[in-house]
Write a protein that holds these residues in place. Structure first.
Motif, short mmCIF file in Angstrom:
data_model
loop_
_atom_site.label_atom_id
_atom_site.label_comp_id
_atom_site.label_asym_id
_atom_site.label_seq_id
_atom_site.Cartn_x
_atom_site.Cartn_y
_atom_site.Cartn_z
N ASN A 1 0.86 -1.43 -0.11
CA ASN A 1 0.39 0.28 0.21
C ASN A 1 0.95 1.63 -0.59
OD1 ASN A 1 -2.40 -1.31 -0.26
ND2 ASN A 1 -2.44 -1.05 2.45
N MET A 2 1.91 1.06 0.83
CA MET A 2 2.87 2.70 0.51
C MET A 2 3.14 2.76 -0.72
SD MET A 2 6.14 2.66 3.52
CE MET A 2 6.94 3.57 3.27
N VAL A 3 4.08 1.74 -1.12
CA VAL A 3 4.68 2.35 -2.78
C VAL A 3 3.63 2.10 -3.96
CG1 VAL A 3 6.64 1.68 -1.78
CG2 VAL A 3 5.60 -0.08 -3.01
N ALA A 4 1.99 1.31 -3.54
CA ALA A 4 2.15 1.21 -4.41
C ALA A 4 0.63 2.10 -5.74
CB ALA A 4 0.27 0.12 -4.06
N ASP A 5 1.25 3.42 -5.46
CA ASP A 5 1.19 4.98 -6.31
C ASP A 5 2.41 5.18 -6.90
OD1 ASP A 5 -1.81 5.07 -6.19
OD2 ASP A 5 -1.50 5.57 -4.67
N THR A 6 3.50 4.56 -6.96
CA THR A 6 4.37 4.74 -7.65
C THR A 6 5.06 4.56 -8.79
OG1 THR A 6 6.01 3.80 -5.68
CG2 THR A 6 6.82 4.34 -7.31
N LYS A 7 4.92 5.29 -9.37
CA LYS A 7 4.70 5.55 -11.20
C LYS A 7 5.70 4.69 -11.61
CE LYS A 7 4.70 8.70 -15.17
NZ LYS A 7 4.68 9.78 -15.91
N ASP A 8 5.55 4.19 -13.24
CA ASP A 8 6.05 3.20 -13.25
C ASP A 8 6.59 2.22 -13.12
OD1 ASP A 8 5.66 4.85 -15.83
OD2 ASP A 8 6.70 6.18 -15.79
N MET A 9 6.17 1.46 -12.07
CA MET A 9 6.76 0.70 -10.78
C MET A 9 6.42 -1.15 -11.48
SD MET A 9 6.17 0.41 -6.91
CE MET A 9 4.64 -0.72 -6.68
N ILE A 10 7.41 -1.55 -11.29
CA ILE A 10 7.54 -3.25 -11.43
C ILE A 10 6.89 -3.48 -9.76
CG2 ILE A 10 8.40 -5.56 -12.15
CD1 ILE A 10 7.36 -3.83 -14.63
#
Length: 384
Positions: A22-31
């Motif tokens: 949940n903490m990193v879910a909105d990071t753009k272009d993330m794998i």
């Protein structure tokens, strides 16, 4: 008013897996290689069975233990696959996912002050329930035994307070499974002890180099087998778990289940019936794909000089963080996100014994895995 909240509830935390996701879910272009969810759709014929249930107005309460036809199908499934024998009338309960099955089992067999032995590292869903029951989780360190919870490991942690031993195999997060010989040794160790076994076999259809063997075939009267359709049939959202247990304990678990959810969702039960009968071998296609992914990921990790044990089953690698990277597992996972846009799960999410590792799920397409490992390689090259 928060001071009035149950102290046991206040002292447990949200799963470290979900917290990090949940903490990193909105990071753009993330794998993201974080979540243990099959990337295959639920088989079409199973979905159609669910639709039929709706169209035919099969939308009411069912028997608390689940539709008898489904319980019969579940008995036939584990009988054929794993040589387990359970009476569908009084030894099988259909639950709202394996998570509810774990919850109501612990609430049935644990008392305040009792102890539960868990392999460490391990899936974080057991400890909070154990603590809510007033019992104590005891982590058996499996790190020097290739993450295998064998009799020699278990024996060191047994006390007069031990009420239950949890055997999750194949394991989340390590993918380690147990052989017939290893389970036979565990059965010998426990044969004269008043200790339950909770055998969490949710990944039983995803064992790659051997046949899955259930300890329920050799220590039946002490074993509670938990299974379900989330992993085998890619039905995570349908929430169908199954408890197989001797009548004397199943009768009591059913009482807790009744007051908890009344019954599993009627529509999902009809989909599950289809999955366990017409779709009895649906997992084989997925399993074949997972084998290819496992080989690819393992070879890439070895080439990147990671210390890693090849998983026997499930769809996870539990990987040691290189010693030259002086970061906690949480900070390492966060650095991957910030520097190269790759998300994995920090090992600390799987108990203190998971510190120094990270979990990588290969329940993703080959393209996603390739790009994810390319990013891992880029991070390592930048942090030599």
């Amino acid at each position: 008013m928060e001071h009035l909240i149950n102290k046991k509830v206040k002292n447990i935390e949200i799963s470290g897996i979900r917290k990090f996701f949940n903490m990193v879910a909105d990071t753009k272009d993330m794998i993201s290689l974080t979540i243990g969810q099959p990337d295959f759709p639920t088989p079409a014929h199973v979905k159609e069975a669910g639709k039929r249930a709706i169209d035919e107005n099969f939308t009411s309460y069912t028997h608390n233990a689940g539709v008898l036809e489904l319980r019969k199908a579940a008995a036939a499934f584990v009988g054929k696959k794993y040589q387990l024998t359970y009476n569908p009338e009084n030894e099988i309960i259909i639950t709202t996912g394996a998570s509810e099955a774990i919850d109501i089992t612990f609430r049935t067999i644990l008392d305040v002050g009792t102890e539960v032995i868990l392999p460490g590292p391990v899936y974080p869903g057991y400890e909070p329930i154990i603590k809510l029951c007033g019992a104590t989780p005891v982590y058996a360190d499996t790190r020097e035994n290739q993450f295998r919870m064998t009799a020699s490991v278990i024996e060191k942690y047994i006390t007069e307070k031990t009420r239950c031993i949890v055997l999750p195999y194949p394991s989340n997060p390590t993918g380690a499974s147990l052989t017939k010989e290893e389970l036979t040794e565990i059965a010998k160790l426990l044969s004269n002890k008043n200790i339950f076994i909770l055998a969490d076999e949710i990944y039983s259809e995803l064992v790659y180099d051997q046949e899955h063997f259930s300890i329920g075939t050799i220590l039946r009267e002490k074993t509670i087998v938990i299974n379900g359709l989330s992993k085998s049939h890619s039905m995570t959202g349908w929430r169908i778990g199954i408890i197989f247990a001797p009548e004397y304990v199943c009768n009591h678990i059913l009482k807790v289940h009744q007051y908890n959810v009344s019954c599993a969702t009627s529509i999902s039960q009809m989909a599950a019936l289809q999955a366990l009968t017409v779709g009895i071998d649906d997992a084989l296609v997925m399993k074949s794909e997972y084998v290819q992914r496992r080989e690819y990921v393992y070879n890439r990790l070895v080439k990147l000089n990671f210390e890693v044990v090849k998983p026997d089953g499930a769809f996870y690698f539990f990987v040691k963080i290189p010693s030259h990277i002086q970061l906690s597992s949480f900070d390492f996972a966060l650095a991957l996100v910030k520097e190269v846009g790759l998300a994995v799960v920090p090992g600390s999410a799987f108990s203190e014994l998971g510190e120094g590792y990270f979990r990588l799920s290969f329940a993703y397409s080959m393209e996603t895995l390739e790009e994810g490992l390319n990013r891992m390689e880029r991070y390592l090259n930048n942090n030599r």
